[in-house]
Design a protein around this motif. Structure first.
Motif, PDB file in Angstrom:
ATOM      1  N   LEU A 195      26.405 -27.537  25.384  1.00  0.00           N
ATOM      2  CA  LEU A 195      26.763 -26.359  25.412  1.00  0.00           C
ATOM      3  C   LEU A 195      28.350 -25.801  25.910  1.00  0.00           C
ATOM      4  O   LEU A 195      28.876 -26.510  26.983  1.00  0.00           O
ATOM      5  N   VAL A 196      28.864 -25.263  25.116  1.00  0.00           N
ATOM      6  CA  VAL A 196      30.339 -25.067  25.326  1.00  0.00           C
ATOM      7  C   VAL A 196      30.655 -24.183  26.291  1.00  0.00           C
ATOM      8  O   VAL A 196      32.116 -24.110  26.854  1.00  0.00           O
ATOM      9  N   ASN A 197      29.884 -23.413  27.024  1.00  0.00           N
ATOM     10  CA  ASN A 197      29.958 -22.209  27.864  1.00  0.00           C
ATOM     11  C   ASN A 197      29.601 -22.573  29.118  1.00  0.00           C
ATOM     12  O   ASN A 197      29.125 -21.836  29.877  1.00  0.00           O
ATOM     13  N   ALA A 198      29.013 -24.035  29.406  1.00  0.00           N
ATOM     14  CA  ALA A 198      28.060 -24.161  30.593  1.00  0.00           C
ATOM     15  C   ALA A 198      29.037 -24.156  31.930  1.00  0.00           C
ATOM     16  O   ALA A 198      28.347 -23.612  32.920  1.00  0.00           O
ATOM     17  N   LEU A 199      30.181 -24.413  31.983  1.00  0.00           N
ATOM     18  CA  LEU A 199      31.260 -24.484  33.182  1.00  0.00           C
ATOM     19  C   LEU A 199      31.094 -22.978  33.575  1.00  0.00           C
ATOM     20  O   LEU A 199      30.733 -22.588  34.642  1.00  0.00           O
ATOM     21  N   PRO A 200      31.500 -21.950  32.733  1.00  0.00           N
ATOM     22  CA  PRO A 200      31.750 -20.527  33.289  1.00  0.00           C
ATOM     23  C   PRO A 200      30.227 -20.111  33.780  1.00  0.00           C
ATOM     24  O   PRO A 200      30.264 -19.485  34.772  1.00  0.00           O
ATOM     25  N   ILE A 201      29.146 -20.451  33.135  1.00  0.00           N
ATOM     26  CA  ILE A 201      28.138 -20.062  33.537  1.00  0.00           C
ATOM     27  C   ILE A 201      27.555 -20.550  34.854  1.00  0.00           C
ATOM     28  O   ILE A 201      26.973 -20.205  35.786  1.00  0.00           O
ATOM     29  N   ARG A 202      27.738 -21.879  35.073  1.00  0.00           N
ATOM     30  CA  ARG A 202      27.459 -22.568  35.924  1.00  0.00           C
ATOM     31  C   ARG A 202      28.439 -21.907  37.192  1.00  0.00           C
ATOM     32  O   ARG A 202      27.902 -21.871  38.608  1.00  0.00           O
ATOM     33  N   LYS A 203      29.595 -21.643  36.946  1.00  0.00           N
ATOM     34  CA  LYS A 203      30.302 -21.089  38.329  1.00  0.00           C
ATOM     35  C   LYS A 203      29.830 -19.669  38.533  1.00  0.00           C
ATOM     36  O   LYS A 203      29.803 -19.530  39.744  1.00  0.00           O
ATOM     37  N   GLU A 204      29.415 -19.044  37.545  1.00  0.00           N
ATOM     38  CA  GLU A 204      28.866 -17.469  37.786  1.00  0.00           C
ATOM     39  C   GLU A 204      27.634 -17.864  38.569  1.00  0.00           C
ATOM     40  O   GLU A 204      27.270 -17.362  39.697  1.00  0.00           O
TER      41      GLU A 204
ATOM     42  N   GLY B 185      24.792 -18.093  44.374  1.00  0.00           N
ATOM     43  CA  GLY B 185      23.907 -18.918  45.417  1.00  0.00           C
ATOM     44  C   GLY B 185      22.983 -20.024  44.694  1.00  0.00           C
ATOM     45  O   GLY B 185      22.221 -20.500  45.398  1.00  0.00           O
ATOM     46  N   ALA B 186      23.185 -20.227  43.538  1.00  0.00           N
ATOM     47  CA  ALA B 186      22.537 -21.257  42.827  1.00  0.00           C
ATOM     48  C   ALA B 186      22.909 -22.540  43.203  1.00  0.00           C
ATOM     49  O   ALA B 186      23.904 -22.698  43.357  1.00  0.00           O
ATOM     50  N   ILE B 187      22.064 -23.497  43.362  1.00  0.00           N
ATOM     51  CA  ILE B 187      22.271 -24.809  43.713  1.00  0.00           C
ATOM     52  C   ILE B 187      21.901 -25.660  42.480  1.00  0.00           C
ATOM     53  O   ILE B 187      20.925 -25.760  42.202  1.00  0.00           O
ATOM     54  N   PHE B 188      22.922 -26.271  42.186  1.00  0.00           N
ATOM     55  CA  PHE B 188      22.867 -27.312  41.205  1.00  0.00           C
ATOM     56  C   PHE B 188      22.471 -28.886  41.663  1.00  0.00           C
ATOM     57  O   PHE B 188      23.341 -29.126  42.641  1.00  0.00           O
TER      58      PHE B 188
ATOM     59  N   THR C  72      22.582 -31.598  39.298  1.00  0.00           N
ATOM     60  CA  THR C  72      22.992 -32.531  38.509  1.00  0.00           C
ATOM     61  C   THR C  72      24.357 -32.055  38.008  1.00  0.00           C
ATOM     62  O   THR C  72      25.004 -30.973  38.355  1.00  0.00           O
ATOM     63  N   THR C  73      25.223 -32.863  37.105  1.00  0.00           N
ATOM     64  CA  THR C  73      26.372 -32.365  36.776  1.00  0.00           C
ATOM     65  C   THR C  73      26.149 -32.455  35.016  1.00  0.00           C
ATOM     66  O   THR C  73      27.374 -32.030  34.335  1.00  0.00           O
ATOM     67  N   ALA C  74      25.073 -32.129  34.712  1.00  0.00           N
ATOM     68  CA  ALA C  74      24.809 -32.071  33.386  1.00  0.00           C
ATOM     69  C   ALA C  74      24.974 -30.435  32.805  1.00  0.00           C
ATOM     70  O   ALA C  74      24.411 -29.700  33.729  1.00  0.00           O
ATOM     71  N   ASP C  75      25.149 -30.257  31.818  1.00  0.00           N
ATOM     72  CA  ASP C  75      25.486 -28.833  31.002  1.00  0.00           C
ATOM     73  C   ASP C  75      23.939 -28.353  30.801  1.00  0.00           C
ATOM     74  O   ASP C  75      23.665 -27.135  31.146  1.00  0.00           O
ATOM     75  N   SER C  76      22.984 -29.227  30.506  1.00  0.00           N
ATOM     76  CA  SER C  76      21.699 -28.569  30.374  1.00  0.00           C
ATOM     77  C   SER C  76      20.951 -28.059  31.512  1.00  0.00           C
ATOM     78  O   SER C  76      19.957 -27.231  31.515  1.00  0.00           O
ATOM     79  N   GLU C  77      21.387 -28.327  32.584  1.00  0.00           N
ATOM     80  CA  GLU C  77      20.745 -27.706  33.854  1.00  0.00           C
ATOM     81  C   GLU C  77      21.053 -26.329  33.823  1.00  0.00           C
ATOM     82  O   GLU C  77      20.136 -25.331  34.593  1.00  0.00           O
ATOM     83  N   VAL C  78      22.122 -25.930  33.173  1.00  0.00           N
ATOM     84  CA  VAL C  78      22.298 -24.358  33.111  1.00  0.00           C
ATOM     85  C   VAL C  78      21.348 -23.658  32.605  1.00  0.00           C
ATOM     86  O   VAL C  78      21.018 -22.530  33.166  1.00  0.00           O
ATOM     87  N   ILE C  79      20.653 -24.273  31.750  1.00  0.00           N
ATOM     88  CA  ILE C  79      19.369 -23.704  30.761  1.00  0.00           C
ATOM     89  C   ILE C  79      18.313 -23.532  31.889  1.00  0.00           C
ATOM     90  O   ILE C  79      17.718 -22.390  31.994  1.00  0.00           O
TER      91      ILE C  79
ATOM     92  N   PHE D  50      22.909 -33.005  47.132  1.00  0.00           N
ATOM     93  CA  PHE D  50      21.197 -33.099  47.123  1.00  0.00           C
ATOM     94  C   PHE D  50      20.721 -34.486  46.585  1.00  0.00           C
ATOM     95  O   PHE D  50      21.361 -34.973  45.677  1.00  0.00           O
ATOM     96  N   ARG D  51      19.995 -34.962  47.286  1.00  0.00           N
ATOM     97  CA  ARG D  51      19.402 -36.290  47.027  1.00  0.00           C
ATOM     98  C   ARG D  51      18.002 -36.153  46.692  1.00  0.00           C
ATOM     99  O   ARG D  51      17.252 -35.282  47.306  1.00  0.00           O
ATOM    100  N   THR D  52      17.749 -37.111  45.685  1.00  0.00           N
ATOM    101  CA  THR D  52      16.269 -36.930  45.456  1.00  0.00           C
ATOM    102  C   THR D  52      15.693 -38.397  45.712  1.00  0.00           C
ATOM    103  O   THR D  52      16.455 -39.233  45.637  1.00  0.00           O
TER     104      THR D  52
END
Ligand code: SF4
Length: 489
Positions: A129-138, A143-146, A148-155, A481-483
């Motif tokens: 996803l080419v716009n994953a980073l701005p969405i993630r920042k938003e 208050g969202a807690i990610f 992973t470092t993967a763009d897919s988690e944005v979905i 965040f550890r699993t």
């Protein structure tokens, strides 16, 4: 001059590092009593699309929990009969992943899963996803807690936060926000949903097995499980499978198709059909076009194993020069063999690769590969062939010079690391030590691509990117965040 074997010790590793890598393969089955076993087999067939990690999520249906198993490594090593028994239910999705070294962590293994107020969901995604980073920042700002470092988690995060009523509507809402490449499959309590982005960068096929619906990145996975091929999922199409019924939605505005041409050139298995076209046949045709564009007097045509096999056949057929497998690779050497102790280094070299001196001695060789990324592999191979007695080595490449990185789901080096971005063809020829070098032209590739009768992306060869990249690829900091999987991984 060194013995050829001296240079091939790191050849397998260098060859892997000197390729573009498809980042993922996805698979799903809905309504089969052995869903997790079927998914395991599907992932087995898709292993070439990602070797770093794999995972399966299964469920028995509405109101039942999702069962998850993800781990680092190859499918055959990750899943046993015992682990598959712990993945019950008639519905399952799975994922294989390739990643760069920095991103090779269990937390980035898919499918991703989340519990939303609408119930559990799991998603397996191929693409970028080419716009994953701005969405993630938003989202992080809200208050969202990610984890992973993967763009897919944005979905997953967008879906979990959507105000829409059903999981299906929430997924559509999430997908309407993202840009770039996605071929994905999602498992909810009562449905399996498969979706392709409007440009259709990555493949996704639909099949049937014993009345169940199957979704797979490539048709070779359908072949392995004995499923019939129904059709490809169209670019921009969302397919909802619920209670044995399939519903097709077209929620996105139409865009021109941009299927990744590299899927045909290298990524997909030659026994797969993409958009109704056999990959093997197309690769062979590229070899023929290459031969017409860059003929050379020679005695043998030799492929780079295994990436150049099919194009070399096409080159040999077109020119009438005999095809010889003048390099032999032991297929049973595993990755753990890459860095043996120094004391057994030469032993490891001989186990992996060898040039067939009897074929090469005094010969003029055409060495065919499908692409040049950094050029490190070909440098070693040309040296090896000459050390084994080849009189001349003429390198032919069945794709144009790779001058740009991919932003749509393929792991690529930076632009500066691409040898064809930094150097002319003559300079590359000298760098790899070949007597001559010929690339398939971009025009030749595009002409061959006309037979596919669908639009394709060739941005890494042409620098014409069909979807604008607004931000650099995401490389966010991990949240703390550890699993349990991190501990296991
Ligand atoms: Fe495929 Fe386009 Fe990416 Fe190249 S830039 S690997 S053609 S999607």
């Amino acid at each position: 001059m060194s013995h050829p074997d001296d240079d091939v010790g790191e050849l397998a590793a260098a060859h892997r590092a000197d390729r573009f890598h498809d980042e993922c393969g996805v698979f799903g089955v809905h309504g089969h009593p052995e869903a997790s076993h079927i998914t395991y087999l599907g992932l087995y067939a898709l292993q070439h699309r990602g070797q770093e990690s794999a995972g399966i999520v299964s469920t028995a249906g509405v109101g039942r929990e999702h069962h998850v198993h993800r781990a680092m490594g190859l499918v055959a090593d990750i899943f046993s009969e015992k682990t598959l028994q712990k993945l019950p239910g008639r519905h399952a999705i799975g994922h294989v992943r390739y990643s760069t070294a920095g991103g090779s962590q269990i937390r980035n293994a898919q499918p991703f899963y989340a519990t939303t107020d609408g119930g559990p969901v799991a998603i397996a995604h191929n693409g970028n996803l080419v716009n994953a980073l701005p969405i993630r920042k938003e989202l992080e700002g809200r208050g969202a807690i990610f984890s992973t470092t993967a763009d897919s988690e944005v979905i997953v995060q967008l879906l979990a936060r959507s105000r829409e009523r059903t999981q299906e509507e929430r997924l559509l809402d999430a997908l309407s926000r993202v840009k770039g490449a996605f071929s994905l499959v999602m498992l909810t309590g009562d449905a399996m949903i498969a979706a392709r982005d409007p440009r259709g960068f990555r493949p996704l096929s639909l099949g049937r097995l014993d009345g169940a619906w199957v979704v797979a990145s490539e048709t070779c996975a359908l072949d392995l499980i004995g499923a019939s091929f129904e059709r490809d999922i169209d670019p921009g199409e969302v397919v909802v499978i619920r209670r044995g019924r399939l519903r097709s939605l077209r929620p996105f505005s139409a865009e021109s198709e941009r299927f990744c041409i590299f899927e045909y050139i290298y990524f997909a298995r030659p026994d797969s059909n993409l958009n109704g076209h056999n990959v093997y046949a197309f690769r062979k045709e590229l070899g023929r076009v290459l031969a017409r564009e860059h003929p050379v007097p020679a005695d043998v045509v030799v492929p780079v194993l295994d990436s150049g096999n099919t194009a070399a056949l096409g080159y040999a057929e077109e020119t009438g020069i005999p095809y010889e497998q003048a390099m032999i690779r032991n297929h049973y050497v595993r990755r753990t063999f890459i860095e043996p102790a120094q004391s057994i280094r030469h032993f490891g070299v001989k186990v992996k690769h060898n040039a067939v001196r009897g074929v090469l001695q005094g010969k003029r060789v055409v060495l065919v590969d499908d692409s040049i990324v950094r050029g490190t592999t070909l440098t070693k191979l040309v040296t090896m062939l000459k050390a084994a007695g080849a009189r001349e080595v003429h390198v032919r490449v069945s794709s144009p010079p790779t001058i740009g990185p991919c932003h749509y789901g393929v792991d690529t080096p930076t632009r500066e690391e691409l040898i064809a971005h930094e150097h002319s063809v003559d300079e590359i020829r000298d760098l790899i030590g070949a007597d001559s070098l010929g690339f398939l032209s971009l025009e030749g590739l595009r002409r061959a691509g006309e037979s596919l009768k669908h639009g394709f992306c060739d941005a890494c060869f042409s620098d014409e990117y069909p979807v604008e990249v607004t931000e650099p690829d995401p490389a966010p900091q991990l949240s703390l965040f550890r699993t349990v999987e991190d501990e296991d991984g």
